[in-house]
Design an enzyme around this catalytic site. Structure first.
Site, short mmCIF file in Angstrom:
data_model
loop_
_atom_site.label_atom_id
_atom_site.label_comp_id
_atom_site.label_asym_id
_atom_site.label_seq_id
_atom_site.Cartn_x
_atom_site.Cartn_y
_atom_site.Cartn_z
N HIS A 85 38.06 41.62 35.58
CA HIS A 85 37.46 42.89 36.02
C HIS A 85 38.53 43.80 36.59
CE1 HIS A 85 37.46 40.12 39.47
NE2 HIS A 85 37.69 41.18 40.20
N HIS A 91 39.14 47.09 39.32
CA HIS A 91 38.62 47.88 40.43
C HIS A 91 39.04 49.33 40.22
CE1 HIS A 91 38.07 44.37 43.30
NE2 HIS A 91 38.88 43.84 42.40
P1 5GP Z 1 38.72 40.15 43.01
O1 5GP Z 1 39.41 39.78 44.30
O2 5GP Z 1 38.26 38.93 42.23
O3 5GP Z 1 39.53 41.11 42.19
O4 5GP Z 1 37.45 40.98 43.46
C1 5GP Z 1 36.13 40.57 43.32
C2 5GP Z 1 35.26 41.69 43.84
O5 5GP Z 1 33.93 41.41 43.51
C3 5GP Z 1 35.30 41.83 45.38
O6 5GP Z 1 35.77 43.14 45.73
C4 5GP Z 1 33.87 41.61 45.81
O7 5GP Z 1 33.46 42.48 46.84
C5 5GP Z 1 33.09 41.84 44.54
N1 5GP Z 1 31.87 41.05 44.42
C6 5GP Z 1 31.76 39.71 44.61
N2 5GP Z 1 30.50 39.31 44.40
C7 5GP Z 1 29.80 40.42 44.06
C8 5GP Z 1 28.43 40.65 43.72
O8 5GP Z 1 27.60 39.74 43.69
N3 5GP Z 1 28.07 41.92 43.45
C9 5GP Z 1 28.96 42.96 43.46
N4 5GP Z 1 28.49 44.17 43.17
N5 5GP Z 1 30.25 42.78 43.79
C10 5GP Z 1 30.67 41.53 44.07
#
Ligand code: 5GP
Ligand code: ZN
Length: 145
Positions: A107, A109
């Site tokens: 994913h 951001h």
């Molecule tokens: P990573 O650190 O893997 O790049 O970021 C994962 C992101 O997913 C985090 O910013 C976290 O807040 C978001 N996230 C985790 N679980 C959920 C969820 O169930 N719903 C949504 N909308 N965001 C999520």
């Protein structure tokens, strides 16, 4: 996807969001890509952009998904600026736990940014010397062959 389970991982929270098994606040969707608000945002409007198919990291994602993902990133980035009044946005992607990846469904951001918002980028420093820089490049070139 998402009409069948092909390309989906049963225990993946983002696959479950794609399938509608977990609620999300969707802002954009096409055949290949879904974008929704991050539940724990850096700032209001912080979006997550995912391919609908499950691929754990960028390294696992087939290159043909790059075009729809890249199109969505640019489109959503512009929309985030227009909708929030942000002066810019960061497009950030974490791969593997050491880099801060928490959800193993690749994913991106999109984070709205404002002048003087106090967020800073990573600390950085120049190479010790030209030889150290060349050595880093040579190791990379070897890893790419
Ligand atoms: P990573 O650190 O893997 O790049 O970021 C994962 C992101 O997913 C985090 O910013 C976290 O807040 C978001 N996230 C985790 N679980 C959920 C969820 O169930 N719903 C949504 N909308 N965001 C999520
Ligand atoms: Zn997944």
């Amino acid at each position: 996807m998402p009409s069948s389970d092909q390309g989906s991982a049963p225990d993946c929270i983002f696959c479950r969001i794609v399938k509608g098994e977990i609620p999300s606040t969707r802002v954009y969707e096409d055949e290949a890509v879904l974008a929704f608000l991050d539940i724990n945002p850096v700032a209001a409007g912080h979006c997550l952009i995912i391919p609908k198919e499950h691929h754990a990291t960028l390294c696992d994602m087939p290159p043909e998904l790059a075009v729809p993902v890249m199109n969505a990133l640019a489109r959503i980035g512009k929309a985030v600026m227009a909708a929030t009044g942000a002066g810019g946005f960061n497009c950030l992607q974490n791969n593997f736990a050491a880099a801060g990846q928490m959800v193993f469904h690749t994913h991106w951001h999109i984070i709205p940014r404002f002048s003087g918002d106090g967020l800073t980028h990573w600390p950085h420093a120049p190479y010790a010397d030209k030889a150290a820089m060349e050595q880093a490049a040579e190791s990379l070139r070897r890893a790419l062959t």
